[in-house]
Design an enzyme around this catalytic site. Sequence first.
Site, PDB file in Angstrom:
ATOM      1  N   GLU A 218      67.598  87.726 -36.861  1.00  0.00           N
ATOM      2  CA  GLU A 218      68.567  88.761 -37.264  1.00  0.00           C
ATOM      3  C   GLU A 218      68.976  88.414 -38.686  1.00  0.00           C
ATOM      4  O   GLU A 218      69.833  87.559 -38.900  1.00  0.00           O
ATOM      5  CB  GLU A 218      69.780  88.738 -36.313  1.00  0.00           C
ATOM      6  CG  GLU A 218      69.454  89.058 -34.862  1.00  0.00           C
ATOM      7  CD  GLU A 218      69.258  90.545 -34.610  1.00  0.00           C
ATOM      8  OE1 GLU A 218      69.601  91.352 -35.484  1.00  0.00           O
ATOM      9  OE2 GLU A 218      68.735  90.893 -33.529  1.00  0.00           O
ATOM     10  N   CYS A 252      76.442  91.722 -42.529  1.00  0.00           N
ATOM     11  CA  CYS A 252      75.008  91.902 -42.768  1.00  0.00           C
ATOM     12  C   CYS A 252      74.664  93.364 -43.002  1.00  0.00           C
ATOM     13  O   CYS A 252      73.752  93.681 -43.738  1.00  0.00           O
ATOM     14  CB  CYS A 252      74.209  91.358 -41.590  1.00  0.00           C
ATOM     15  SG  CYS A 252      74.660  92.100 -40.026  1.00  0.00           S
TER      16      CYS A 252
HETATM   17  P1  NAD Z   1      72.554  81.069 -43.547  1.00  0.00           P
HETATM   18  O1  NAD Z   1      71.146  81.485 -43.457  1.00  0.00           O
HETATM   19  O2  NAD Z   1      72.980  80.305 -44.732  1.00  0.00           O
HETATM   20  O3  NAD Z   1      73.008  80.208 -42.291  1.00  0.00           O
HETATM   21  C1  NAD Z   1      72.889  80.630 -40.939  1.00  0.00           C
HETATM   22  C2  NAD Z   1      72.759  79.435 -40.024  1.00  0.00           C
HETATM   23  O4  NAD Z   1      71.606  78.702 -40.382  1.00  0.00           O
HETATM   24  C3  NAD Z   1      73.925  78.432 -40.056  1.00  0.00           C
HETATM   25  O5  NAD Z   1      74.305  78.111 -38.742  1.00  0.00           O
HETATM   26  C4  NAD Z   1      73.342  77.223 -40.722  1.00  0.00           C
HETATM   27  O6  NAD Z   1      73.860  76.021 -40.186  1.00  0.00           O
HETATM   28  C5  NAD Z   1      71.887  77.337 -40.377  1.00  0.00           C
HETATM   29  N1  NAD Z   1      71.005  76.644 -41.323  1.00  0.00           N
HETATM   30  C6  NAD Z   1      71.248  76.274 -42.587  1.00  0.00           C
HETATM   31  N2  NAD Z   1      70.174  75.635 -43.114  1.00  0.00           N
HETATM   32  C7  NAD Z   1      69.227  75.620 -42.158  1.00  0.00           C
HETATM   33  C8  NAD Z   1      67.893  75.114 -42.083  1.00  0.00           C
HETATM   34  N3  NAD Z   1      67.319  74.506 -43.096  1.00  0.00           N
HETATM   35  N4  NAD Z   1      67.212  75.286 -40.933  1.00  0.00           N
HETATM   36  C9  NAD Z   1      67.774  75.914 -39.891  1.00  0.00           C
HETATM   37  N5  NAD Z   1      69.029  76.420 -39.915  1.00  0.00           N
HETATM   38  C10 NAD Z   1      69.742  76.272 -41.028  1.00  0.00           C
HETATM   39  O7  NAD Z   1      73.396  82.433 -43.423  1.00  0.00           O
HETATM   40  P2  NAD Z   1      74.937  82.611 -43.622  1.00  0.00           P
HETATM   41  O8  NAD Z   1      75.284  82.447 -45.064  1.00  0.00           O
HETATM   42  O9  NAD Z   1      75.685  81.828 -42.619  1.00  0.00           O
HETATM   43  O10 NAD Z   1      75.103  84.170 -43.255  1.00  0.00           O
HETATM   44  C11 NAD Z   1      74.884  85.175 -44.169  1.00  0.00           C
HETATM   45  C12 NAD Z   1      73.543  85.833 -43.986  1.00  0.00           C
HETATM   46  O11 NAD Z   1      73.367  86.180 -42.633  1.00  0.00           O
HETATM   47  C13 NAD Z   1      73.404  87.144 -44.750  1.00  0.00           C
HETATM   48  O12 NAD Z   1      72.116  87.227 -45.305  1.00  0.00           O
HETATM   49  C14 NAD Z   1      73.576  88.201 -43.672  1.00  0.00           C
HETATM   50  O13 NAD Z   1      72.981  89.436 -43.962  1.00  0.00           O
HETATM   51  C15 NAD Z   1      72.955  87.539 -42.502  1.00  0.00           C
HETATM   52  N6  NAD Z   1      73.495  88.087 -41.271  1.00  0.00           N
HETATM   53  C16 NAD Z   1      72.675  88.822 -40.472  1.00  0.00           C
HETATM   54  C17 NAD Z   1      73.198  89.386 -39.311  1.00  0.00           C
HETATM   55  C18 NAD Z   1      72.350  90.196 -38.390  1.00  0.00           C
HETATM   56  O14 NAD Z   1      72.773  90.390 -37.262  1.00  0.00           O
HETATM   57  N7  NAD Z   1      71.187  90.673 -38.785  1.00  0.00           N
HETATM   58  C19 NAD Z   1      74.528  89.168 -38.969  1.00  0.00           C
HETATM   59  C20 NAD Z   1      75.314  88.401 -39.807  1.00  0.00           C
HETATM   60  C21 NAD Z   1      74.789  87.850 -40.945  1.00  0.00           C
END
Ligand code: NAD
Length: 476
Positions: A218, A252
Site C-alpha cells: 500500500e 497517502c
Molecule cells: P516509510 O516508507 O518511510 O515507512 C513505513 C514503514 O516502513 C515504517 O514502519 C518503517 O519503520 C518501515 N521501514 C523503514 N525502513 C525500512 C526498510 N529498510 N525495510 C523495511 N521497512 C522499513 O513511510 P512513511 O513515511 O511512514 O509513510 C509515508 C508514506 O506512506 C507516503 O508515501 C504515503 O503515501 C504512504 N502511505 C500509503 C498508504 C496506503 O494505504 N497506500 C497509507 C498511508 C501512507
Amino acid sequence: MADDRKSEMEAVLRKQRAAHNQMRPEPMALRKDRIQRAMKLLTDHAEDLCKVMAADFGNRSPHQSMITDIAGTVNFGKYCLKHMDNWSRPEKRHVQFPLGLLGAKAEVRYEPKGVVGILSPWNFPVNLSFGPLMQIFAAGNRAMIKPSEFTEKTSLLTRELVEEYFTPDECAVFTGGPEVAAAFSELPFDHLIFTGSTATGRRVMESAAKNLVPVTLELGGKSPVFMGESADFAKAGERVALGKMMNAGQICLAPDYLYVPESKQDEAIHGVWQGTANMYPTLLDNEDYASVVTDRHFDRLQDLVADARDKGAEVIEVNPGNEDFSNTNARKMPLTILKNVTDDMKAMQEEIFGPVLPVKTYGHIDEAIEYVNEHDRPLGLYYFGQNADEREKVLTKTISGGVTVNDVIFHVSMEDLPFGGVGPSGMGSYHGVEGFREFSHARSIYTQPKIDVAKLGGFKPPYGPATEKAVKTMMK
Ligand code: NAD
C-alpha cells in the site's frame, strides 16, 4: 543488536506458525473473538490512543484521531464481523462437460495463509495497523506488527495493549527503528502487508522475494485532481481543502496537485482558499489543524516550496488569520498553493505529503490526461465536473488505484470497495471481499468420479482414436 531482535522475531513467528498449524481448523467463532478483542482494545483505550497520537505529532486533534484512527477502524471491524461468514463460504465451480454428469466436483475454499506481517507507517498509525489486522483475523491468520518509529509513543502503547488483549501467538508487536523494520521484512511470513512509501516498498519487496513471501504493498504517489470546465469551483475547492488540510496533508490519498482549465485557474484557487479559510480561520492555536510529524518532514516541505519559488513558481500562502509562522516551533504550516509550476520543480516530482498544493492548467482536458499517463500510476485520482462524457474520458483513459468523483479521498472510506494502488502506487488491496481474499489462500479442490476419466478422455496411453477425438474437440 539487530541480530538479537531478528532472532526474537523469528522465534515468535515460529511459535505463531506452530500454534496455527496445531489449532487448525479454527472455528469462525475464534476469528470473530479476535476481531472483537481488537475492537474492544480500540474502544477501551480510544482516549489514551488519541492522546499519544497528539503527543507524537506535536498537535493532532483528538476529534480527527477518533474519526480517522479509532471509530473508522472499529467500524471496519464491525463490517468484517458482518460479512466474514459469507466471504469464507466455499464456492462451487464448474467442471468441463461431461465431468459433472459423471460425478466430478470442483470447489474453492478460502483458507488462512498462516502468519501475516504488518509494516505500518506513522500518518494513521492505529488505522493502518489495526485495519489490515481485522481482515487478517477474519481470514483466520495470526499477525505480527511493526509500527512506525516516527510515532513512537503510539507504537509503544500499541505494543502494551496488544500484549494485554492477545496472546503472543495470536498477535505480537515489535517496536524499533528502520533496522528492526528491515529485519522484520526479511522474516519468512506467509504474507506481508506493507503500508508506506514507494521507495521503502521496493526494499520490502526485495527482502520478501528472498523467501518468496507474497506481499501487499500500500504505497503512495501523486494523486491528481482533474477539474473540468463544468465543475462547481466553490464546492470543489471546499472539498479539496478538506482533503488537503486533514492531518495537514499527510495522507497517502491527499490531492497532490490540481489540474484546472486555464480560464478557471483563479476561480479554482479562490475556491480552495475560501474552503480552507472557512474550516481553519486560524492555524497556530487551532487544535483542529495537525502539525507536520517531525522537523525532518517539516524541512522537506519548506524545501519543496523554496525550490519551486526559486524555479519561478508563484507562492500563495493561505493564512486567513495573518499569523506569523516564522517564530513557532509547532511545525504547523499553512496551506501553500504553487502557481506556474514546471516539471523540474521537486514539488512536481515527489509525493508532497503535506500542505503544499501545486496547480497546473490545461487548454484541453486531453493535455491533463496525457500528463498523468506519462507519470507513475497514482494511488488516487479525482474528477470534479458534471460532464458525463468528460468524466468517462478521464476514467477510461487513465489508470489509478482508485477514484472519487466530485470529491477527494472518500473512496477509501467505502468499506466494501477494495483499496490499493497499481504499479508504483502499490499492489494488491484490502477492504471489501478483496481484502479477505488477499489474506486467504484460494485453494482449489477437485474430486474425481469413480469412472476412469483419463481413459475416457483419451489421456491415457496407449494413445489412439479417443486421444485424437479429444484433441479435435478441444481445438474446434
Ligand atoms: P516509510 O516508507 O518511510 O515507512 C513505513 C514503514 O516502513 C515504517 O514502519 C518503517 O519503520 C518501515 N521501514 C523503514 N525502513 C525500512 C526498510 N529498510 N525495510 C523495511 N521497512 C522499513 O513511510 P512513511 O513515511 O511512514 O509513510 C509515508 C508514506 O506512506 C507516503 O508515501 C504515503 O503515501 C504512504 N502511505 C500509503 C498508504 C496506503 O494505504 N497506500 C497509507 C498511508 C501512507
